[in-house]
Design a protein around this motif. Structure first.
Motif, PDB file in Angstrom:
ATOM      1  N   ALA A  67       0.842  -1.202   0.000  1.00  0.00           N
ATOM      2  CA  ALA A  67       0.000   0.000   0.000  1.00  0.00           C
ATOM      3  C   ALA A  67       0.873   1.247   0.000  1.00  0.00           C
ATOM      4  O   ALA A  67       0.618   2.216  -0.722  1.00  0.00           O
ATOM      5  N   ASN A  68       1.932   1.183   0.800  1.00  0.00           N
ATOM      6  CA  ASN A  68       2.805   2.347   0.893  1.00  0.00           C
ATOM      7  C   ASN A  68       3.530   2.601  -0.427  1.00  0.00           C
ATOM      8  O   ASN A  68       3.623   3.737  -0.881  1.00  0.00           O
ATOM      9  N   MET A  69       4.003   1.522  -1.050  1.00  0.00           N
ATOM     10  CA  MET A  69       4.692   1.695  -2.318  1.00  0.00           C
ATOM     11  C   MET A  69       3.767   2.313  -3.364  1.00  0.00           C
ATOM     12  O   MET A  69       4.151   3.206  -4.124  1.00  0.00           O
ATOM     13  N   LEU A  70       2.543   1.811  -3.361  1.00  0.00           N
ATOM     14  CA  LEU A  70       1.544   2.340  -4.297  1.00  0.00           C
ATOM     15  C   LEU A  70       1.353   3.837  -4.055  1.00  0.00           C
ATOM     16  O   LEU A  70       1.278   4.643  -4.981  1.00  0.00           O
ATOM     17  N   PHE A  71       1.291   4.202  -2.761  1.00  0.00           N
ATOM     18  CA  PHE A  71       1.072   5.593  -2.393  1.00  0.00           C
ATOM     19  C   PHE A  71       2.243   6.465  -2.855  1.00  0.00           C
ATOM     20  O   PHE A  71       2.038   7.527  -3.456  1.00  0.00           O
ATOM     21  N   VAL A  72       3.456   5.983  -2.606  1.00  0.00           N
ATOM     22  CA  VAL A  72       4.628   6.756  -3.023  1.00  0.00           C
ATOM     23  C   VAL A  72       4.613   6.946  -4.536  1.00  0.00           C
ATOM     24  O   VAL A  72       4.863   8.048  -5.046  1.00  0.00           O
ATOM     25  N   ALA A  73       4.267   5.869  -5.243  1.00  0.00           N
ATOM     26  CA  ALA A  73       4.229   5.960  -6.701  1.00  0.00           C
ATOM     27  C   ALA A  73       3.184   6.974  -7.160  1.00  0.00           C
ATOM     28  O   ALA A  73       3.446   7.789  -8.055  1.00  0.00           O
ATOM     29  N   THR A  74       1.999   6.941  -6.528  1.00  0.00           N
ATOM     30  CA  THR A  74       0.952   7.897  -6.909  1.00  0.00           C
ATOM     31  C   THR A  74       1.399   9.323  -6.662  1.00  0.00           C
ATOM     32  O   THR A  74       1.171  10.213  -7.489  1.00  0.00           O
ATOM     33  N   CYS A  75       2.022   9.546  -5.505  1.00  0.00           N
ATOM     34  CA  CYS A  75       2.487  10.893  -5.177  1.00  0.00           C
ATOM     35  C   CYS A  75       3.487  11.381  -6.220  1.00  0.00           C
ATOM     36  O   CYS A  75       3.407  12.505  -6.715  1.00  0.00           O
ATOM     37  N   THR A  76       4.434  10.499  -6.546  1.00  0.00           N
ATOM     38  CA  THR A  76       5.450  10.889  -7.528  1.00  0.00           C
ATOM     39  C   THR A  76       4.814  11.208  -8.861  1.00  0.00           C
ATOM     40  O   THR A  76       5.113  12.223  -9.500  1.00  0.00           O
ATOM     41  N   LEU A  77       3.891  10.328  -9.250  1.00  0.00           N
ATOM     42  CA  LEU A  77       3.214  10.513 -10.529  1.00  0.00           C
ATOM     43  C   LEU A  77       2.442  11.828 -10.551  1.00  0.00           C
ATOM     44  O   LEU A  77       2.500  12.588 -11.519  1.00  0.00           O
TER      45      LEU A  77
ATOM     46  N   PHE B 211       8.629  12.472   0.294  1.00  0.00           N
ATOM     47  CA  PHE B 211       9.362  11.526  -0.539  1.00  0.00           C
ATOM     48  C   PHE B 211      10.392  12.155  -1.462  1.00  0.00           C
ATOM     49  O   PHE B 211      11.240  11.463  -1.993  1.00  0.00           O
ATOM     50  N   CYS B 212      10.292  13.443  -1.672  1.00  0.00           N
ATOM     51  CA  CYS B 212      11.146  14.061  -2.672  1.00  0.00           C
ATOM     52  C   CYS B 212      12.609  13.966  -2.236  1.00  0.00           C
ATOM     53  O   CYS B 212      12.926  14.192  -1.065  1.00  0.00           O
ATOM     54  N   PRO B 213      13.519  13.589  -3.166  1.00  0.00           N
ATOM     55  CA  PRO B 213      14.945  13.581  -2.821  1.00  0.00           C
ATOM     56  C   PRO B 213      15.368  14.970  -2.326  1.00  0.00           C
ATOM     57  O   PRO B 213      14.960  15.976  -2.892  1.00  0.00           O
ATOM     58  N   HIS B 214      16.174  15.000  -1.293  1.00  0.00           N
ATOM     59  CA  HIS B 214      16.452  16.268  -0.627  1.00  0.00           C
ATOM     60  C   HIS B 214      16.969  17.396  -1.503  1.00  0.00           C
ATOM     61  O   HIS B 214      16.530  18.535  -1.359  1.00  0.00           O
ATOM     62  N   PRO B 215      17.910  17.085  -2.418  1.00  0.00           N
ATOM     63  CA  PRO B 215      18.423  18.215  -3.229  1.00  0.00           C
ATOM     64  C   PRO B 215      17.346  18.872  -4.075  1.00  0.00           C
ATOM     65  O   PRO B 215      17.473  20.034  -4.446  1.00  0.00           O
ATOM     66  N   LEU B 216      16.257  18.117  -4.383  1.00  0.00           N
ATOM     67  CA  LEU B 216      15.220  18.664  -5.266  1.00  0.00           C
ATOM     68  C   LEU B 216      14.127  19.400  -4.501  1.00  0.00           C
ATOM     69  O   LEU B 216      13.318  20.107  -5.066  1.00  0.00           O
ATOM     70  N   ARG B 217      14.071  19.197  -3.175  1.00  0.00           N
ATOM     71  CA  ARG B 217      12.951  19.720  -2.408  1.00  0.00           C
ATOM     72  C   ARG B 217      12.768  21.220  -2.553  1.00  0.00           C
ATOM     73  O   ARG B 217      11.702  21.702  -2.899  1.00  0.00           O
ATOM     74  N   ARG B 218      13.851  21.933  -2.262  1.00  0.00           N
ATOM     75  CA  ARG B 218      13.737  23.389  -2.302  1.00  0.00           C
ATOM     76  C   ARG B 218      13.418  23.901  -3.704  1.00  0.00           C
ATOM     77  O   ARG B 218      12.473  24.661  -3.865  1.00  0.00           O
TER      78      ARG B 218
END
Lengths: 285, 322
Positions: free
Chosen positions: A17-27, B111-118
């Motif tokens: 579930a967490n992986m899915l969530f991280v993927a959605t956020c990134t997307l 989740f964002c990699p730190h260097p990209l956050r700002r």
């Protein structure tokens, strides 16, 4: 054994579930950034493609003739500067009252609330208000009416930052001023405003960035003017309304000028906002 | 460092009367006057719109809010089209923008990699400041043609006759219409909501989230059961601020909604919002009744946005900018 297997599968489920969530956020972030990048890209491509020296040296042309945006740029600058003079005076005094004098009375609470609402009120309604107050009685659209509308949009932003910054000033500063025998208003002017100047400047710049792109309130206050005019009592050309009417026109030249104008506005707004970040970063250091 | 409390104010000393006491009170009254001017401006907007719109509302009665006939030639005005158009476009825009903005804000804080956050955070905030006319132009010249070719036309061809899809996708596939306006609005309020939510998430004390992680929570569980409850109130306020923006937005919508006063029959049909109607017609309105009808629409918009913004402020409290 059975129990540990159960925990194991539950852990897997949670992980999944967490992986899915991280993927959605990134997307989602990618999608959002992509949309915004697309806007910036087409703005830069079309804008720079239409930008040349004539944009700054010639006035808005009739269809089919080469021209520029000189009168619109000057008109915009003129109205924004006029609006800022009004708004800084109004906003700083109102913010000062809220922070220093108001004693959190019911009246202060009302003003603060109204100011907060005014901050994000639809700008087109401010335009209607100024039309009824300043255009209809004088029977003429005018640059002054436009500046007034912009000032009413900028003032709440300045009032808000002024109050916030003044409230951050140490009590000892006030005591020092009064202890020297200075009247309260001198203490405010010479000590508090001075130490809060950076914050107030930030607010003023943000307000300036906000009004430099405002279109809706100008549609029926300053209107537009095809010709070069610096008389604030007459309708005055300005970038946003020119962009609006040129973009919706059927003429290719006009559309190019609209893109050039949009690029100019976007650059100045982004420039001011970047300046604010640099200034406030330096203030914190 | 500083003492941020309200007691820091100068008032305890204000009874002092020294030389220059005249200026003292002059300055005081200038300050009160400025604050009152802001109050009066707000009241003035409300009163002038109500007074100016009264002839139209009293002539057409309830019909002004329920009728969709908007005809400047015969001087008959019913505002149901623009009023509903405003509500529909704003709600669709919010439904589209909110999930994306929320997920973006979470990505940037968790989740964002730190260097990209700002850099990404700053980019989102800067984009929130771009004038809406730029979004409108992009919508008209770039988005609408693509949308017509790659979304509207295929969808309308796919929709089986007689189903709800056919109703939903009816209209002229020329790229401008209710859904296009909603999408442009959504793109416009997205950075604003994302930036505000990100600021809220960052305001949560580190130890609260660390406690959740320390108990073995996954990031998803931390966000769902710790972060969100912590900022729930303010988050609702931030979302309503975004809704307020969408409701009153003029330029981003006027370019792409198609500007017709009937009730939109489907998502691809042209429509109008209150602000787009005012922007298009106010400067050219010739008859008194036309002007009055537009002012009455403005009054309706004022009431709707005032309600939304007041609720937003009630949730947010004083202390959040934008």
């Amino acid at each position: 054994m059975n129990g540990s297997l159960d925990i194991f599968s539950r852990r897997n489920r949670r992980r999944f579930a967490n992986m899915l969530f991280v993927a959605t956020c990134t997307l989602a972030t990618l999608m959002a950034l992509l949309a915004l990048a697309a806007i910036l890209a087409s703005l830069l491509r079309n804008g720079f493609g239409s930008l040349n020296l004539a944009v700054f040296t010639q006035d808005t042309p009739p269809p089919g003739v080469a021209g520029g945006l000189r009168n619109a740029i000057l008109g915009s600058v003129l109205m924004c500067v006029g609006a800022m003079i009004l708004a800084v005076a109004l906003g700083m005094l109102a913010g000062t009252w809220l922070a220093e004098y108001s004693r959190d009375s019911w009246y202060a609470k009302t003003v603060r609330f109204v100011n907060d609402v005014l901050l994000s009120a639809p700008s087109i309604l401010v335009g209607l208000f100024v039309y009824e107050v300043a255009v209809r009685p004088l029977h003429s659209f005018s640059g002054i009416a436009g500046a007034l509308a912009l000032a009413l949009i900028a003032a709440p932003i300045i009032a808000r930052t002024t109050e916030d910054v003044l409230r951050l000033q140490a009590r000892s500063l006030r005591e020092a001023g009064v202890g020297l025998g200075a009247p309260v208003w001198v203490t405010i002017r010479r000590i508090l405003w001075k130490s809060a100047a950076g914050g107030i400047l930030t607010g003023a710049l943000l307000a300036f960035a906000r009004i430099s792109g405002e279109t809706a309130p100008l549609l029926f206050t300053s209107l537009n003017n095809q010709f070069f005019n610096l008389n604030m009592l007459k309708p005055i050309a300005n970038l946003p309304v020119t962009i609006f009417s040129f973009a919706l026109s059927a003429y290719e030249d006009w559309r190019h000028l609209a893109w050039a104008g949009a690029l100019l506005i976007a650059i100045s707004v982004l420039g001011i906002n970047t300046l604010v970040r640099i200034l406030s970063a330096r203030g914190q250091a | 460092m500083a003492n941020p409390s309200a007691t820091g104010a100068l008032l305890p000393f204000a009874h002092r009367r020294a030389r220059g006491a005249g200026f003292e009170s002059l300055f005081y009254y200038a300050c009160v006057g400025a604050a009152t001017t802001l109050l009066c401006a707000m009241a003035g907007v409300c009163v002038l719109l109500a007074v100016g719109g009264w002839p139209a509302i009293s002539t057409f009665g309830l019909g002004f809010f329920t009728s969709t006939v908007w005809n400047p030639v015969t001087d008959v005005y019913g505002g149901a089209g623009p009023i509903l158009g405003t509500l529909i476009t704003s709600v669709i825009a919010l439904l589209l923008a909110l999930p994306l903005a929320f997920l973006t804000a979470v990505f940037l804080t968790e989740f964002c990699p730190h260097p990209l956050r700002r850099p990404i955070g700053i980019a989102v905030e800067l984009l929130a400041g771009i004038p809406s006319i730029v979004y409108g132009m992009w919508g008209l010249f770039v988005f609408a043609p693509l949308f017509a070719t790659y979304v509207e036309t295929p969808l309308m061809a796919e929709a089986a006759p007689g189903t709800i899809w056919e109703r939903l996708f009816s209209g002229i596939p020329n790229g401008s219409g209710v859904l296009t306006a909603s999408i442009i609005l959504a793109i416009m309020i997205l950075p604003f909501i994302a930036a505000t939510l990100r600021e809220l998430f960052l305001s949560i004390p580190m130890r609260v989230r660390e406690a959740a992680y320390g108990m073995g929570c996954t990031p998803l569980e931390t966000i769902w059961s710790v972060t969100l409850p912590y900022v729930k109130r303010s988050a609702i306020g931030a979302v309503m601020l975004g809704l307020g923006r969408a409701l009153g937005e003029t330029m981003a919508v006027t370019f792409v909604i198609g500007n017709s006063h009937h009730l939109p029959r489907g998502l691809f049909d042209s429509g109008a919002t209150i602000s787009s109607t005012i922007a298009n017609e106010f400067a050219e309105a010739t008859s008194e009744m036309h002007t009055s009808a537009l002012l009455a629409l403005g009054f309706v918009l004022f009431l709707i946005t005032f309600l939304v913004l007041a609720l937003a402020r009630a949730f947010l409290g004083h202390g959040h900018n934008a």
